[in-house]
Each structure stands twice: as C-alpha cells, then as structure tokens.
Design a protein around this motif. Structure first.
Motif, PDB file in Angstrom:
ATOM      1  N   ILE A 192       5.863  -4.431  -2.410  1.00 32.30           N
ATOM      2  CA  ILE A 192       5.848  -3.004  -2.757  1.00 32.30           C
ATOM      3  C   ILE A 192       5.081  -2.218  -1.696  1.00 32.30           C
ATOM      4  O   ILE A 192       5.535  -1.179  -1.220  1.00 32.30           O
ATOM      5  CB  ILE A 192       5.248  -2.781  -4.154  1.00 32.30           C
ATOM      6  N   LEU A 193       3.921  -2.735  -1.301  1.00 33.71           N
ATOM      7  CA  LEU A 193       3.098  -2.041  -0.319  1.00 33.71           C
ATOM      8  C   LEU A 193       3.745  -2.040   1.062  1.00 33.71           C
ATOM      9  O   LEU A 193       3.610  -1.069   1.811  1.00 33.71           O
ATOM     10  CB  LEU A 193       1.707  -2.687  -0.257  1.00 33.71           C
ATOM     11  N   PHE A 194       4.471  -3.086   1.391  1.00 39.09           N
ATOM     12  CA  PHE A 194       5.143  -3.146   2.692  1.00 39.09           C
ATOM     13  C   PHE A 194       6.131  -1.988   2.848  1.00 39.09           C
ATOM     14  O   PHE A 194       6.246  -1.398   3.916  1.00 39.09           O
ATOM     15  CB  PHE A 194       5.874  -4.481   2.858  1.00 39.09           C
ATOM     16  N   PHE A 195       6.831  -1.665   1.781  1.00 40.11           N
ATOM     17  CA  PHE A 195       7.874  -0.638   1.848  1.00 40.11           C
ATOM     18  C   PHE A 195       7.399   0.755   1.431  1.00 40.11           C
ATOM     19  O   PHE A 195       8.182   1.707   1.459  1.00 40.11           O
ATOM     20  CB  PHE A 195       9.075  -1.047   0.993  1.00 40.11           C
ATOM     21  N   ASN A 196       6.136   0.887   1.030  1.00 43.59           N
ATOM     22  CA  ASN A 196       5.626   2.181   0.576  1.00 43.59           C
ATOM     23  C   ASN A 196       4.288   2.478   1.228  1.00 43.59           C
ATOM     24  O   ASN A 196       3.265   1.912   0.856  1.00 43.59           O
ATOM     25  CB  ASN A 196       5.457   2.183  -0.946  1.00 43.59           C
ATOM     26  N   ASN A 197       4.299   3.390   2.179  1.00 40.72           N
ATOM     27  CA  ASN A 197       3.071   3.785   2.859  1.00 40.72           C
ATOM     28  C   ASN A 197       2.193   4.575   1.886  1.00 40.72           C
ATOM     29  O   ASN A 197       2.620   5.602   1.357  1.00 40.72           O
ATOM     30  CB  ASN A 197       3.406   4.642   4.083  1.00 40.72           C
ATOM     31  N   PRO A 198       0.959   4.116   1.629  1.00 41.31           N
ATOM     32  CA  PRO A 198       0.081   4.812   0.672  1.00 41.31           C
ATOM     33  C   PRO A 198      -0.228   6.254   1.061  1.00 41.31           C
ATOM     34  O   PRO A 198      -0.528   7.072   0.203  1.00 41.31           O
ATOM     35  CB  PRO A 198      -1.201   3.976   0.691  1.00 41.31           C
TER      36      PRO A 198
END
Length: 117
Positions: free
Chosen positions: A13-19
């Motif tokens: 999830i974090l790989f594809f969604n920049n915080p």
C-alpha cells in the motif's frame, strides 16, 4: 506469520501511495495535538522512499528510523525466526539490558533533539 503478511500488505500500500500526496494515510496524532514531532514523525515518508530505494530522501525524513532498521531486523530475526537457537549469542547482545537501555536513551535524545533543531 500473520504480522509478516500485514507488514507486506502495508508495504505494498505504501509503495503505491506517497504519504505526501495521499490524504487518507494516518497522520501523527502527537504532532496534530502538540505541534511537536514525535520520534516516529516522517517514518511513513521515509519507508515510502526506502521502498523506492531513495536512501538519502528516506534519511532526510527520519534518520533515526533509517539507522534503526538493522537493529530491528536483528531483533525480529533472533526473536521470531531463530527456532533452533543458533543465533543465541546475537540474541544475548540484541536483547541485553545495556543494549536496550542504550536504544531507549538514544530514542529519547532523538525525540528531544528533533524538536530543538
């Protein structure tokens, strides 16, 4: 095993969604309440950049977390994966009272220092 699955799912999830660009990822409640950074502030962004092999950028967001990764990997390895006890010497070092207390003191120093800098 279930924690590994959850961690892998969170990493995907974090790989594809920049915080920095995603509003639905959780924000730091300590920062929102006090305006001060907790020791973990910037960890989501740092992990995002680590997953993209951008080490300098990850270090910029949370250097203490990036430096702590080898110790965390050792702790997980000797605690959960050393089923036959071959890593006993490393476990004694990683879990020794002095090692743990040193880490806790450094963690607290980091918490104070990052808000003074």
């Amino acid at each position: 095993m279930i924690l590994c699955i959850i961690a892998a799912f969170a990493a995907v999830i974090l790989f594809f969604n920049n915080p920095e660009e995603t509003i639905w990822l959780p924000k730091c409640p300590f920062y929102m309440l006090t305006g001060l950074e907790c020791p973990s502030c910037g960890s989501q962004r740092a992990v995002y950049h680590l997953l993209h092999l951008e080490f300098a950028e990850a270090f910029r967001y949370n250097p203490f977390m990036v430096i702590s990764i080898p110790y965390a990997i050792l702790l997980v390895t000797v605690t959960w994966l050393d089923l036959d006890g071959k890593l006993g010497k490393i476990k004694k070092i990683c879990c020794h009272k002095i090692t743990v207390m040193t880490y806790v003191v450094l963690f607290i120093i980091w918490w104070i220092a990052r808000n003074l800098i």
